[in-house]
Each structure stands twice: as structure tokens, then as C-alpha cells.
Design a protein around this motif. Structure first.
Motif, mmCIF file in Angstrom:
data_model
loop_
_atom_site.group_PDB
_atom_site.id
_atom_site.type_symbol
_atom_site.label_atom_id
_atom_site.label_comp_id
_atom_site.label_asym_id
_atom_site.label_seq_id
_atom_site.Cartn_x
_atom_site.Cartn_y
_atom_site.Cartn_z
ATOM 1 N N SER A 138 0.830 -1.211 0.000
ATOM 2 C CA SER A 138 0.000 0.000 0.000
ATOM 3 C C SER A 138 0.867 1.265 0.000
ATOM 4 C CB SER A 138 -0.976 0.002 1.175
ATOM 5 O OG SER A 138 -0.282 0.131 2.401
ATOM 6 N N LYS A 139 1.990 1.234 0.712
ATOM 7 C CA LYS A 139 2.895 2.393 0.717
ATOM 8 C C LYS A 139 3.499 2.610 -0.665
ATOM 9 C CE LYS A 139 4.062 2.326 5.582
ATOM 10 N NZ LYS A 139 5.010 1.899 6.595
ATOM 11 N N LYS A 140 3.841 1.515 -1.345
ATOM 12 C CA LYS A 140 4.435 1.620 -2.684
ATOM 13 C C LYS A 140 3.487 2.333 -3.652
ATOM 14 C CE LYS A 140 6.310 -1.178 -6.470
ATOM 15 N NZ LYS A 140 7.289 -0.211 -6.858
ATOM 16 N N TYR A 141 2.166 2.060 -3.545
ATOM 17 C CA TYR A 141 1.201 2.626 -4.481
ATOM 18 C C TYR A 141 0.413 3.810 -3.925
ATOM 19 C CZ TYR A 141 2.274 -1.281 -7.440
ATOM 20 O OH TYR A 141 2.942 -2.165 -8.242
ATOM 21 N N GLY A 142 0.653 4.169 -2.670
ATOM 22 C CA GLY A 142 -0.031 5.321 -2.096
ATOM 23 C C GLY A 142 -1.519 5.110 -1.888
ATOM 24 N N VAL A 143 -1.900 3.884 -1.562
ATOM 25 C CA VAL A 143 -3.303 3.568 -1.279
ATOM 26 C C VAL A 143 -3.382 2.887 0.084
ATOM 27 C CG1 VAL A 143 -3.947 3.356 -3.716
ATOM 28 C CG2 VAL A 143 -3.178 1.332 -2.467
ATOM 29 N N SER A 144 -4.578 2.646 0.561
ATOM 30 C CA SER A 144 -4.751 2.019 1.874
ATOM 31 C C SER A 144 -4.468 0.522 1.810
ATOM 32 C CB SER A 144 -6.181 2.236 2.374
ATOM 33 O OG SER A 144 -7.083 1.459 1.597
ATOM 34 N N PRO A 145 -4.089 -0.075 2.955
ATOM 35 C CA PRO A 145 -3.939 -1.531 2.996
ATOM 36 C C PRO A 145 -5.242 -2.244 2.624
ATOM 37 C CG PRO A 145 -2.880 -0.549 4.901
ATOM 38 C CD PRO A 145 -3.630 0.553 4.202
ATOM 39 N N GLN A 146 -6.388 -1.628 2.933
ATOM 40 C CA GLN A 146 -7.678 -2.232 2.574
ATOM 41 C C GLN A 146 -7.830 -2.322 1.059
ATOM 42 O OE1 GLN A 146 -11.206 -0.145 3.792
ATOM 43 N NE2 GLN A 146 -12.458 -1.981 3.649
#
Length: 164
Positions: A138-146
Motif C-alpha cells: 500500500s505504501k508503494k502505491y499510495g493507497v490504503s492496505p484495505q
């Protein structure tokens, strides 16, 4: 004649067959030669072949060999959404409107609640299979873990999940 050699001329069908991988688990026979997408040469792009000096997409050539010529505006799309796939059973003829409808139906069209493209979703599944955590991805793509969890569990991009 020194420095020259003769080789048996291959038909277009033979040239194509020689550049296809064996079927993967989804039945895709991937083009092993040069690939191109709208960004230039890319490994995830469409297979390219030169015929009589003209560069053509392999999926279109295969379609025409089995179904006859395409008309201007005709597209050859993939049921598997795998651009380098050359499996005839995975190809279908459409037009721009039909391709867009297919794109929306399969959620390949980015929406407000789904920020990742189909290519990125495939990468997410690869990273997860290599043991990356949902948080790392999620950090790599800038989105939430959900959001990553939805891809991994097949809630989003379900068609990318390999058949069980």
C-alpha cells in the motif's frame, strides 16, 4: 557464394508459432518477441511482428488468419485482459465503444474509489505472492492496505485471480 546462406522461408503462421510460449495456467500463449504498448516498448505490451516490412500487432494478425480481414475501426480485444496473449480463444472482435464497455465492466477503468490500473493490480498480486505485506504494497502505491486487500482477495480485479 561466400558469406551467404539459404534458410527455408517460414510462413507467417510458422513464425508466429515459433514465438509463442506454452499455455500458462489461464491458457494464455504469450508472445515472446517484441512487445509494444502506448508508452513504447514494454514487457506488458502487445506482441509485434513485421510482415512485408510493416509492423503489426500479432493478436490482429492471428485474428485475421482465422477470421478474415478486419475493417477500419475494428479492434481485437482479449477476454483474458493480457495484451501479449495470442490464444485465439481469448480474442474477440470489437470496436472502441465495445472495448470501453468491456473495460468498465471488468473495472479496468480507473474510478474514484479504485485508484490502481489493471497493470498495477497485477503487480500487487506478484508482490503479495513474493511475501510483501499489505502495508508495504500500500505504501508503494499510495493507497490504503484495505485497497490492496480488496485486490488480493478478488473483491476488485477478480478476473486477475488464477482459477483454482
Amino acid at each position: 557464394m561466400k558469406g551467404t546462406y539459404h534458410r527455408r522461408a517460414l510462413t507467417v503462421e510458422q513464425r508466429i508459432e515459433s514465438m509463442l510460449a506454452p499455455p500458462d495456467v489461464r491458457g494464455c500463449r504469450v508472445w515472446l518477441g517484441q512487445r509494444l504498448n502506448h508508452l513504447g516498448t514494454r514487457p506488458e505490451g502487445y506482441g509485434q511482428i513485421k510482415i512485408s516490412g510493416v509492423r503489426r500487432r500479432v493478436n490482429r494478425v492471428i485474428w485475421e488468419l482465422h477470421n478474415g480481414p478486419l475493417l477500419p475501426g475494428d479492434l481485437v480485444c482479449h477476454t483474458c485482459d493480457n495484451p501479449p496473449c495470442c490464444t485465439l480463444a481469448h480474442l474477440f472482435k470489437s470496436d472502441a465503444a465495445g472495448n470501453m464497455a468491456d473495460k468498465v465492466a471488468k473495472r479496468r477503468q480507473a474510478t474514484a474509489h479504485l485508484k490502481l490500473t489493471v497493470h498495477q493490480a497485477r503487480e500487487v498480486l506478484r508482490y503479495r505472492s513474493k511475501g510483501w505485506s499489505l502495508g508495504q504494497i500500500s505504501k508503494k502505491y499510495g493507497v490504503s492496505p484495505q485497497a490492496i486487500s480488496f485486490i488480493v482477495r478478488g473483491v476488485h480485479f477478480k478476473y486477475l485471480q488464477e482459477p483454482q
